[in-house]
Design a protein around this motif. Sequence first.
Motif, PDB file in Angstrom:
ATOM      1  N   ILE A 210       0.838  -1.203   0.000  1.00 45.36           N
ATOM      2  CA  ILE A 210       0.000   0.000   0.000  1.00 45.36           C
ATOM      3  C   ILE A 210       0.876   1.258   0.000  1.00 45.36           C
ATOM      4  N   GLY A 211       1.895   1.256   0.842  1.00 45.09           N
ATOM      5  CA  GLY A 211       2.808   2.396   0.885  1.00 45.09           C
ATOM      6  C   GLY A 211       3.514   2.608  -0.439  1.00 45.09           C
ATOM      7  N   LEU A 214       0.957   4.198  -2.866  1.00 43.45           N
ATOM      8  CA  LEU A 214       0.650   5.578  -2.515  1.00 43.45           C
ATOM      9  C   LEU A 214       1.817   6.510  -2.828  1.00 43.45           C
ATOM     10  N   LEU A 215       3.032   6.124  -2.406  1.00 45.23           N
ATOM     11  CA  LEU A 215       4.192   6.989  -2.619  1.00 45.23           C
ATOM     12  C   LEU A 215       4.539   7.087  -4.097  1.00 45.23           C
ATOM     13  N   GLY A 218       1.908   9.129  -5.882  1.00 45.69           N
ATOM     14  CA  GLY A 218       1.993  10.524  -5.461  1.00 45.69           C
ATOM     15  C   GLY A 218       3.148  11.246  -6.129  1.00 45.69           C
ATOM     16  N   LEU A 249      -1.931  11.955  -2.272  1.00 47.36           N
ATOM     17  CA  LEU A 249      -1.419  10.585  -2.166  1.00 47.36           C
ATOM     18  C   LEU A 249      -0.159  10.524  -1.304  1.00 47.36           C
ATOM     19  N   ALA A 252      -1.275  10.780   2.169  1.00 50.10           N
ATOM     20  CA  ALA A 252      -1.838   9.504   2.625  1.00 50.10           C
ATOM     21  C   ALA A 252      -0.726   8.518   2.954  1.00 50.10           C
ATOM     22  N   TRP A 253       0.364   8.552   2.156  1.00 48.65           N
ATOM     23  CA  TRP A 253       1.494   7.662   2.467  1.00 48.65           C
ATOM     24  C   TRP A 253       2.122   8.026   3.804  1.00 48.65           C
ATOM     25  N   SER A 256      -0.061   6.611   6.493  1.00 50.61           N
ATOM     26  CA  SER A 256       0.056   5.153   6.589  1.00 50.61           C
ATOM     27  C   SER A 256       1.403   4.737   7.161  1.00 50.61           C
TER      28      SER A 256
END
Length: 510
Positions: A210-211, A214-215, A218, A249, A252-253, A256
């Motif tokens: 997930i990370g 997201l990263l 982003g 994004l 969000a990272w 998380s």
Amino acid sequence: MVSPSLGAPTAGAPDQRWTPRLVISLASIVLMLEMLSISYIMIATALPSISKHYQTTQGAWLLTAFLLFGAMVAPLLGKLADLHGKRLVLLIAVFGAALGSLISAVAPSYGVLIVGRALTGFLVPCLFLSYSLIRDVFPPKTIALAVSIATSGMGLIAIPAPFITGWLVDGFGFRAIFWFALIALVVLGTLIRLTTPESPVRQQARLDIIGAVLLGAGIAGVLVGVSFGPTWGWAAASTLTYLIGGIILIGAWLVSASVLKEPLVDIKVLRQRSVAFTVTAAGCIYGVSGLYTMLLPMLVMTPAMLGLGYGFGTTAEGTAIFQAPLGLFTVLGGVIVGVLVGRANAKPRMMMAAGAVSAGIGCTLTAFSHDSKGLIILFGAFVGLGMGLGYAAVPNLLIEAVPPQLQASTASIAGVFQSIFPAILPVIAFAVMNNSYIAVFPPEVAQMLQGAVMYTSDGYKVAYLIAAATAVLCLVCALALPSRIKQLKVSGDEIVEADDLGEPEVPAYA
């Protein structure tokens, strides 16, 4: 969970020195990384031919796609290297870059060429993967010099690269540079596989998918928005969508990564002053390099007959006399750092500061005087020396600050910054220069230029001053680093500073 190394590096015994196999290993790594640096030179030199062949005005994508993909995959590859082995992931990246070169060499359309250039961006994470691997498997007394040479090069390709590029482009067409890269990467990847041992250092943790998504997404959003904002318009819906979406994004990272027990990159590490300022300084010095090396061929290849106050009408091969000294002094800067840090215990932060000063002086002087061949070569030497000092200081600073188990994943963030700054600075510079281009020429001159855009001397002046200002920011970051860097240590599930464990603080390569 973060665990200690699963074993000591096989080549890390204190009594080991340079051996023939070690020399070949380092030479192979260095030459592979020099393919990264000369990629900028080759594309900048071949850009007019490529644009003419494909009838495109979107030449910026050749650099943007390369940096964008490299920045996107860097954190993921860094984490995979910490989990499964740095040499394994390095070789996968080299294979990916070779595949990208092959696609570029045979590309029937500009879109396919962009795909190939994007895959060639696998070279970007090769930089931090290489010095992280060297840190694990080379003898301690050789590490400082080895990583300095690896990041700044030996000049075996970088110095003659402008001559090779000009010869290939003028004699065989732009596709020849991609065939050259393909052959070189295959040979060098094979040599690395045969001469360089795998790192025994591992981090025991789960992969944060997930990370990574997201990263990576982003970073992609921000880079696309910044790169094409001038074309689409900064207030355009497409630009704002990419920029705002990318920022959301990345945010969000960060959330998380703060919540997850085993994030892609540990936020506690990035919050450390020694790491935060190092990765920012790394982005700055690479940004200066990217902008300067992009402007240089454009400047000197401009026909002198236009009377713009700059330009010498050089051919692709002729640009070598300006670019080769840049590469030579980059190599010299790296060697200086390796020798002083490894043998004289010089502070890498001071090497970074010196590099920023040298590069800043060179960019400033070029801004105010770019109508003399001799002076441009001299000023380029200042910039090259600064690049070499800065390039070599980055891995030495990270080696001091970060434990082996977290080396690749942390260094991957430096890799991201090293991609973002070279992507953003040209956008800023050209946004300014596009307000100072020459729109009207006599018919005979316009026909000779075939639609090429020519900028005023003041336009180049501002562009080089932007590079100089970035060098000043690099200097500020270098001086903001702690004078005495405490290396983080792993204790069970916790990451703590060396002093918290009651251990003496010594450089990792001492």
